[in-house]
Enzyme design. Sequence first.
Site, PDB file in Angstrom:
ATOM      1  N   ASP A   2       0.862  -1.181   0.000  1.00 45.30           N
ATOM      2  CA  ASP A   2       0.000   0.000   0.000  1.00 45.30           C
ATOM      3  C   ASP A   2       0.897   1.229   0.000  1.00 45.30           C
ATOM      4  O   ASP A   2       1.673   1.439   0.950  1.00 45.30           O
ATOM      5  CB  ASP A   2      -0.895   0.017   1.244  1.00 45.30           C
ATOM      6  CG  ASP A   2      -1.986  -1.032   1.185  1.00 45.30           C
ATOM      7  OD1 ASP A   2      -2.313  -1.498   0.085  1.00 45.30           O
ATOM      8  OD2 ASP A   2      -2.507  -1.405   2.254  1.00 45.30           O
TER       9      ASP A   2
ATOM     10  N   ASP B  71     -13.567  -3.402  -2.250  1.00 43.89           N
ATOM     11  CA  ASP B  71     -13.413  -3.168  -0.811  1.00 43.89           C
ATOM     12  C   ASP B  71     -14.796  -3.290  -0.193  1.00 43.89           C
ATOM     13  O   ASP B  71     -15.649  -2.426  -0.409  1.00 43.89           O
ATOM     14  CB  ASP B  71     -12.825  -1.778  -0.543  1.00 43.89           C
ATOM     15  CG  ASP B  71     -11.421  -1.615  -1.099  1.00 43.89           C
ATOM     16  OD1 ASP B  71     -10.731  -2.638  -1.265  1.00 43.89           O
ATOM     17  OD2 ASP B  71     -11.020  -0.467  -1.380  1.00 43.89           O
TER      18      ASP B  71
END
Length: 255
Positions: A11, A134
């Site tokens: 990330d 997500d």
Amino acid sequence: MLVKRIIPCLDCTFVRGKPQVVKGTQFRRLKYAGVPWELAEQYYAAGADEIVLLDISASNEGRKTMADIVRRTTENVFVPVCIGGGIRSVNDFRRMLNAGADKCAINTSAILNPALIRNASKIFGSNCVVVSIDAKKFGQRYECMIYGGRKRAGLDAIEWAKKATELGAGEILLTSVDADGTRAGYDLELLRKVCDAVDVPVIASGGCGSPKDMLAALKQTDASAVLAAGIFHYKKYSIRQVKKYLEKNGVEVRL
């Protein structure tokens, strides 16, 4: 038996203009974990099957994705690299693929403009198009989140997974927002529902705390791969340890 993939996730964001790999909990409380290309090279050398690079602030900040980081990362990494975050158009796909990426993951832009999935898959092939979902649970329903987990999209995650594959997505990257960073294990209920709903590979993401969690995801669902971040970034387990454990417990992996 199909070989299962172990995928480290990086990330990425920018802090004072410098790219950093970070790790958070439920998409918040981010901590520094390293330099993107350095970690990617380490994981490639350690036996990672793929590398996922996610620019976690690009969509929210309205920024273009980090082509220079992709280019620098893929100079010395010779496994598939998937890049996500801030990819909004066919031209963005082209830019990332030309920079060295093998696949592009789209989430917010896919939901706001589903035609992007169809157009990109026709031009570059469905194997280059990963739809990232997500998902967060509200009551008994899993709902899609966009803009880095900051906003509800009003879409049922399982139905959206089906629609995305119908449009041409070649893979689903499924992250549980609730489980993310908790190290309490993947959301097997969510994972099972999406795997049962689609006929493309599904990558399990969010919540991995140990090789046992990976084993549960790969044995108890039809997931094709497991993605993890914190357990690798902070040296709790190595990729080789994970693969040896999985192989010992009957999961076919590439050693």
